[in-house]
Design an enzyme around this catalytic site. Structure first.
Site, PDB file in Angstrom:
ATOM      1  N   GLU A  25       1.844  -0.526  -5.077  1.00  7.36           N
ATOM      2  CA  GLU A  25       0.984   0.604  -5.390  1.00  7.36           C
ATOM      3  C   GLU A  25       1.912   1.803  -5.529  1.00  7.36           C
ATOM      4  O   GLU A  25       2.433   2.306  -4.525  1.00  7.36           O
ATOM      5  CB  GLU A  25      -0.048   0.838  -4.279  1.00  7.36           C
ATOM      6  CG  GLU A  25      -1.025   1.941  -4.613  1.00  7.36           C
ATOM      7  CD  GLU A  25      -2.059   2.177  -3.522  1.00  7.36           C
ATOM      8  OE1 GLU A  25      -3.263   2.245  -3.854  1.00  7.36           O
ATOM      9  OE2 GLU A  25      -1.662   2.282  -2.342  1.00  7.36           O
ATOM     10  N   ASP A  55       0.830  -1.190   0.000  1.00  3.80           N
ATOM     11  CA  ASP A  55       0.000   0.000   0.000  1.00  3.80           C
ATOM     12  C   ASP A  55       0.876   1.255   0.000  1.00  3.80           C
ATOM     13  O   ASP A  55       1.884   1.311   0.717  1.00  3.80           O
ATOM     14  CB  ASP A  55      -0.899  -0.034   1.254  1.00  3.80           C
ATOM     15  CG  ASP A  55      -1.768   1.174   1.401  1.00  3.80           C
ATOM     16  OD1 ASP A  55      -2.650   1.369   0.546  1.00  3.80           O
ATOM     17  OD2 ASP A  55      -1.580   1.938   2.369  1.00  3.80           O
TER      18      ASP A  55
END
Length: 675
Positions: free
Chosen positions: A375, A339
C-alpha cells in the site's frame, strides 16, 4: 518472589525471543536503553512466581538461559531505566511487557487504564499492570511435515481476493463452532465458494494478535478489521476454536490443498500501544526511543494511529524480517500485503526506495521469492509514493480505482485516462522499468464502499461508527441510479447489477494484477458505511443467501478469470515501444471508435466520448480479441471489425449483443470476443 529457585547461565544472543534448549529455555530481548531487564515467570493462573534479572547484555540484546524451564511456561518482561518522556524514555518497572518475539499469548489484549506508563500529569504511572497484560508463552511451533506444496501462480494469472476471517465465515452454512474462525474458512462450503470464483490468491486481512482501541472500547465498539497489532508473531486468538497457531496453520494447509496461494495483510507500521500516554505493554516499555519514530520529544505520527515503527532502526528491520520469515517458513503463507507501506520505506523521515527495510526484504533468499504487495502511502510528508517502490513490490493503484469509477459513472473527458489505466497505468508504472503487473488494480477495498454500495449510495452512512458521520471518505465517486440505498424499483435494481458487472469485467480485463474485495461477488452491502472498521456484526458479515444477482456476479468472475488464465495477453501485453520487452516479439494493439475506425486525435480529445474499443493480437498471431467499453445508456450500433466473419463471444454484459455484423449496445456495458 523466590528467584533463588532458578539457575541461570548467560545463554545466547540469538535467536531472539524464548527458545527451548536441552537444559531449559533461552531468552533474548532487545532493549538498548534499559539499565536492567527482568524475566517474570507466571503460573497458568496469572500468578507471578519470580523475577529474574537478565545476566548478560551484548549489542543491545539482553540474554540468559534459565535451566529447568519447559515448553508452555508463561512469562513477561519488566524493564528498569530512566523515566524521561521528553527524551522518549518510558521505563516503568511496574509495567509487565509482552516479548516482541512471543509466538503465543495467554489472552487477547484488552485496553486498561493500568497499562499506561505515564499519568495524564506526566508522572510515572503507579499501577502494576500484570493483571491486565497477556502473558507470553514459551512455544516451539513445528511445521507439519506433510504440509501441501506451495502453489506456483503465473504472474499473469494472479488475482487477489481480500478475505476477512470472521466476515467470510460467520454466516456460512457450517457448524456453529466453526463460524468466524480460521477453520471455518476451509470448511467445504468456504472452499467450494472460493474455487468456483476461479481466483488464485487469498489475501487475508490482518491476523496478528490485535487490540481494540481505547476510544472504540469506550463506545462499546470493537476493532473489526484488525489493523491495530500488539504482536508481529502471535496469531489473533479470537479466530480460533482452541489453538490459534495450529488452526492458522491448518487453514493455510487447507487453502494450499485447494489450490490457492495465500498472502497475509500485515501491519508493521504502528502498534496498538498508540499515543505516548496510552498502553505500555511491549515495545514502549522495552525501547520506546528506538522502536518508534520521534522528533523534538514528540512522536511522528505518520500512520494516524498514534505512533509509527521506526523502520530505519536495525532492531526494527530485524524484527520485521524475522516476523516475515516466521509467517512464511513456519506458518506457511506465500506473501504479504503491507499496510501504509511508505512508513516502511522511510529513513530518518523521508521515503526512498533504497530504505534499509525494503532492501533487506528484497535481498532475503526467502522473502524475495514471495508475493509482495505494497500500500504505497501513509499520511506523513511525501507520503504518496504510488509507482516509486522497488521492482520486487506490486503496488495498490488508487488512480486506477478513481478513474474506473469516474468512467462508469459517465463523467465527461475520462476516456483517454481510462485507456491509460486499462493498459496498466504506464504513466505511473513506467515503460522500460516495471511491468503492468506491478499495478494492483482495484475498484473496491475494505476501506471504502463495497461494490454494491458503490452503485447504491451517493453519501456515506457511517452513523453506526458513532463519530457523527464524519469518518470515512467524503467523495466516493459513486452513483445511486436515482434512489439512495435499498429499493424495490426493478429498473434501478437491473441498472445496479449491470453496473457491478461492468466494474468486474473492466477489472478482470485490465492489464495488471486485479484485486477483488471479498463479498462483492455476493453483492454484499454495508448499507452505505464506507469505514466499517468497528462494525463486527451483520453490516460486515457476508450474507450467503443466493439470488440472481449473486449468481450473475459469481459466474462473471469465474468466466473472466478463466479467460485471464487462458490468454495471458489480457493481463500483460508486450508492446514494441516498451524497452522492458525488447527481447520479445511484440503483441499488437489498435484503439477503435464507434465506427470501428482507428482512434484519431480528435476522437481522443472529444470530452463527450463515452465509447472506446480495442483489438489485441498476440505475438504469435494465433487470434484477435475485440474488447468494447460503453458507459452511456443511449442505444448505439457498432459495425464489427473488418475481416471478422466469425465472432466468438467470450463475455458480454446484459446490454450487449451481436447480430448482422453489428454490435448492439442497448445501454452501458462491456464486450469481449475472439475474431
Amino acid at each position: 518472589m523466590n528467584s533463588a529457585a532458578y539457575q541461570v547461565s548467560t545463554g545466547t544472543l540469538f535467536p531472539l525471543g524464548a527458545t527451548v534448549t536441552d537444559k531449559g529455555v533461552n531468552f533474548a530481548v532487545v532493549s538498548e536503553d534499559a539499565t536492567q531487564l527482568f524475566l517474570c515467570l507466571f503460573d497458568s493462573e496469572g500468578n507471578e512466581l519470580s523475577q529474574l534479572p537478565f545476566v548478560s547484555k551484548k549489542r543491545g540484546i539482553w540474554h540468559m538461559e534459565v535451566l529447568g524451564l519447559k515448553e508452555g511456561q508463561h512469562y513477561g518482561l519488566r524493564a528498569n531505566g530512566e523515566f524521561n518522556p521528553e527524551q522518549q524514555l518510558a521505563f516503568n518497572p511496574l509495567k509487565l511487557l509482552i516479548d516482541p518475539y512471543a509466538k503465543d499469548l495467554s489472552d487477547k489484549l484488552v485496553w486498561h487504564e493500568g497499562q499506561a506508563a505515564i499519568t495524564r500529569e506526566g508522572l510515572l504511572h503507579p499501577v502494576d499492570s500484570a493483571y491486565c497484560v497477556p502473558k507470553s508463552i514459551v512455544r516451539t511451533v513445528d511445521v507439519n511435515p506433510e504440509r501441501p506444496a506451495r502453489i506456483e501462480i503465473a504472474d499473469t494469472s494472479r488475482a487477489l481476493y481480500e478475505l476477512h476471517i470472521k466476515g467470510f465465515s460467520q454466516n456460512l452454512p457450517i457448524d456453529d463452532d466453526l463460524k468466524g474462525t480460521y477453520l471455518g474458512v476451509i470448511s467445504p462450503a468456504g472452499i467450494a465458494h472460493l474455487q468456483h470464483l476461479n481466483i488464485t490468491t487469498i489475501q487475508l486481512m490482518p491476523c496478528f494478535s490485535f487490540m481494540t482501541e481505547r476510544h472504540l472500547q469506550q463506545l462499546q465498539l470493537n476493532n473489526y478489521w484488525g489493523y491495530n497489532p500488539i504482536s508481529f508473531f502471535a496469531p489473533e486468538p479470537s479466530y480460533a476454536k482452541q489453538d490459534a497457531i495450529t488452526e492458522f496453520q491448518q487453514m493455510i494447509d487447507g487453502l494450499r490443498e485447494a489450490g490457492f496461494e495465500v498472502i497475509l495483510d500485515v501491519v508493521y507500521n504502528h502498534t496498538a500501544e498508540s499515543e505516548f500516554d496510552q498502553s505500555s505493554v511491549c515495545f514502549r516499555g522495552l525501547d520506546n526511543a528506538h522502536y518508534y519514530r520521534h522528533q523534538d520529544g514528540q512522536y511522528l505520527n505518520y500512520t494516524g494511529c498514534g505512533n509509527c515503527i521506526d523502520t530505519y532502526q536495525p532492531a526494527s528491520v530485524r524484527l520485521i524480517c524475522d516476523s516475515m520469515r516466521y509467517w512464511v517458513d513456519v506458518m506457511g503463507v506465500d506473501g504479504f500485503r503491507f499496510d501504509l507501506g511508505v512508513d516502511l520505506g522511510r529513513t530518518d523521515h523521508d521515503f526512498t526506495p533504497n530504505a534499509p527495510l525494503l532492501q533487506a526484504i528484497l535481498q532475503d533468499p526467502v522473502l524475495s521469492k514471495t508475493c509482495l504487495v505494497m500500500e504505497p502511502w501513509d499520511i506523513g510528508p511525501n507520503g504518496y509514493q504510488v509507482g516509486q517502490f522497488p521492482k520486487g513490490f506490486l503496488e495498490c493503484n488508487d488512480k486506477y480505482r478513481d478513474t474506473i469509477r469516474r468512467f462508469w459513472r459517465g463523467d465527461d473527458g475520462v476516456v483517454a485516462e481510462f485507456a491509460t489505466c486499462f493498459m496498466g497505468s504506464r504513466d505511473v508504472f513506467h515503460k522500460g522499468h516495471k511491468s503492468a503487473l506491478n499495478s494492483v488494480n482495484y475498484i473496491t477495498y475494505h476501506d471504502g464502499y463495497t461494490m454494491k454500495d458503490l452503485v447504491s449510495y451517493h453519501q456515506r452512512h457511517n452513523l453506526a461508527n458513532m463519530e457523527e458521520n464524519r469518518d470515512g471518505h467524503g467523495d466516493n465517486i459513486s452513483q445511486n441510479f436515482g434512489v439512495e440505498g435499498e429499493t424495490d424499483n426493478v429498473e434501478i435494481q437491473v441498472q445496479r447489477l449491470n453496473q457491478q458487472l461492468c466494474f468486474m469485467a473492466t477489472l478482470l480485463l485490465s492489464q495488471g494484477t486485479p484485486h477483488i474485495l471479498g463479498g462483492d461477488e455476493l453483492s454484499h452491502t454495508q448499507h452505505g458505511n464506507n469505514n466499517a472498521y468497528c462494525q463486527d456484526n451483520e453490516i460486515t458479515w457476508q450474507n450467503w443467501h443466493d439470488n440472481e444477482d449473486r449468481s450473475a456476479l459469481k459466474q462473471a468472475i469465474s468466466t473472466l478469470m478463466a479467460l485471464r488464465k487462458a490468454y495471458p495477453i489480457l493481463a500483460e501485453m508486450h508492446l514494441d515501444d516498451d524497452p522492458l520487452y525488447q527481447h520479445t516479439t511484440p503483441d499488437q494493439i489498435e484503439w477503435l471508435n464507434e465506427q470501428n475506425k482507428p482512434m484519431a486525435e480528435k476522437d481522443w480529445a472529444d470530452s463527450s466520448r463515452h465509447y472506446i474499443a480495442l483489438t489485441l493480437i498476440p505475438a504469435d498471431l494465433s487470434t484477435r480479441f475485440w474488447i468494447v467499453f460503453y458507459n452511456d445508456d443511449a442505444p448505439i450500433d457498432v459495425p464489427t471489425p473488418a475481416q471478422s466473419t466469425n465472432i466468438d463471444v467470450l463475455y458480454q454484459t446484459p446490454g450487449m449483443s451481436v447480430s448482422d455484423n453489428s454490435l448492439h449496445c442497448a445501454y452501458r456495458g462491456v464486450f469481449i470476443a475472439k475474431l
